[in-house]
Design an enzyme around this catalytic site. Structure first.
Site, PDB file in Angstrom:
ATOM      1  N   HIS A   4       1.526   9.599  -5.432  1.00 45.57           N
ATOM      2  CA  HIS A   4       1.664  10.845  -5.127  1.00 45.57           C
ATOM      3  C   HIS A   4       2.709  11.345  -6.105  1.00 45.57           C
ATOM      4  O   HIS A   4       2.657  12.710  -6.416  1.00 45.57           O
ATOM      5  CB  HIS A   4       2.654  10.545  -3.677  1.00 45.57           C
ATOM      6  CG  HIS A   4       2.840  11.751  -3.041  1.00 45.57           C
ATOM      7  ND1 HIS A   4       1.838  12.416  -2.230  1.00 45.57           N
ATOM      8  CD2 HIS A   4       4.083  12.545  -2.478  1.00 45.57           C
ATOM      9  CE1 HIS A   4       2.273  13.518  -1.574  1.00 45.57           C
ATOM     10  NE2 HIS A   4       3.560  13.706  -1.774  1.00 45.57           N
ATOM     11  N   LEU A  53       0.739  -1.142   0.071  1.00 45.91           N
ATOM     12  CA  LEU A  53      -0.099   0.146   0.120  1.00 45.91           C
ATOM     13  C   LEU A  53       0.978   1.163  -0.178  1.00 45.91           C
ATOM     14  O   LEU A  53       0.513   2.155  -0.506  1.00 45.91           O
ATOM     15  CB  LEU A  53      -0.925   0.077   1.146  1.00 45.91           C
ATOM     16  CG  LEU A  53      -1.915   1.182   1.154  1.00 45.91           C
ATOM     17  CD1 LEU A  53      -2.668   1.062  -0.016  1.00 45.91           C
ATOM     18  CD2 LEU A  53      -2.804   1.105   2.411  1.00 45.91           C
ATOM     19  N   VAL A  88       1.815   1.753  -3.529  1.00 42.19           N
ATOM     20  CA  VAL A  88       0.887   2.407  -4.300  1.00 42.19           C
ATOM     21  C   VAL A  88       0.789   3.969  -3.806  1.00 42.19           C
ATOM     22  O   VAL A  88       0.619   4.550  -5.077  1.00 42.19           O
ATOM     23  CB  VAL A  88      -0.379   1.661  -4.083  1.00 42.19           C
ATOM     24  CG1 VAL A  88      -1.525   2.354  -4.899  1.00 42.19           C
ATOM     25  CG2 VAL A  88      -0.286   0.136  -4.336  1.00 42.19           C
ATOM     26  N   HIS A  89       0.857   4.073  -2.737  1.00 40.35           N
ATOM     27  CA  HIS A  89       0.897   5.478  -2.180  1.00 40.35           C
ATOM     28  C   HIS A  89       2.002   6.403  -2.894  1.00 40.35           C
ATOM     29  O   HIS A  89       1.696   7.657  -3.361  1.00 40.35           O
ATOM     30  CB  HIS A  89       0.678   5.766  -0.656  1.00 40.35           C
ATOM     31  CG  HIS A  89       0.762   7.052  -0.416  1.00 40.35           C
ATOM     32  ND1 HIS A  89      -0.231   8.030  -0.455  1.00 40.35           N
ATOM     33  CD2 HIS A  89       1.967   7.777   0.379  1.00 40.35           C
ATOM     34  CE1 HIS A  89      -0.119   9.034   0.032  1.00 40.35           C
ATOM     35  NE2 HIS A  89       1.436   9.139   0.757  1.00 40.35           N
ATOM     36  N   ALA A  90       3.206   6.016  -3.045  1.00 35.07           N
ATOM     37  CA  ALA A  90       4.202   6.653  -3.660  1.00 35.07           C
ATOM     38  C   ALA A  90       3.818   6.946  -5.009  1.00 35.07           C
ATOM     39  O   ALA A  90       4.311   8.089  -5.568  1.00 35.07           O
ATOM     40  CB  ALA A  90       5.647   5.730  -3.434  1.00 35.07           C
TER      41      ALA A  90
END
Length: 112
Positions: A80, A72, A75-77
Site C-alpha cells: 500500500h 500478510l 506485506v499489504h501495508a
C-alpha cells in the site's frame, strides 16, 4: 501484537490518505487551479511522511535486533505504501505537465 497491528494500520491509513489527497490535487490541476493543487500535494506529502516514518521505525527496530513479524497484513501495508509513493510521484509529474499545457495554451491564445 496489538502495537504491531496499530503500526501496520497506521502505514495503510496514512498511505491511502496521502494517495487520495494527491488525486484531489490532480483534479484541481485539471481545472488549472494550480495554487490549490500545490497545497493539496503538500498535504499529501505530509501525510505520506507519517506512513513512511512508521515504516522507518519498524525497519530500525529490526536492525536493532527486535523481532518484527512478517504477516500478510504487513506485506499489504508495504504494498500500500509503495503504491502510494509511486502514484504520488506520477501525479506530481502529471501536474507539471498540466502546468506546461496551460502555459502553452495561454501563449497560443495571446498570439491569436
Amino acid at each position: 501484537m496489538l502495537d504491531m497491528e496499530t503500526k501496520i494500520f497506521n502505514i495503510i491509513s496514512h498511505g491511502g490518505d496521502a494517495k487520495a489527497i494527491a488525486y484531489e490535487a490532480l483534479e484541481l490541476a485539471h481545472a488549472y487551479n494550480f495554487s490549490e493543487a500545490e497545497k493539496k500535494l503538500e498535504k499529501a506529502n505530509q501525510t505520506l511522511v507519517k506512513a513512511h516514518n512508521t515504516q522507518t521505525k519498524l525497519i530500525q527496530a529490526e536492525i536493532n535486533g527486535e523481532k518484527v513479524s512478517m504477516s500478510l497484513l504487513m506485506v499489504h501495508a508495504q504494498d500500500h505504501l509503495m503504491a502510494a509513493i509511486s502514484e504520488m510521484t506520477l501525479i506530481e509529474k502529471m501536474i507539471t505537465m498540466l502546468k506546461k499545457i496551460y502555459q502553452l495554451e495561454k501563449n497560443l491564445q495571446g498570439k491569436g
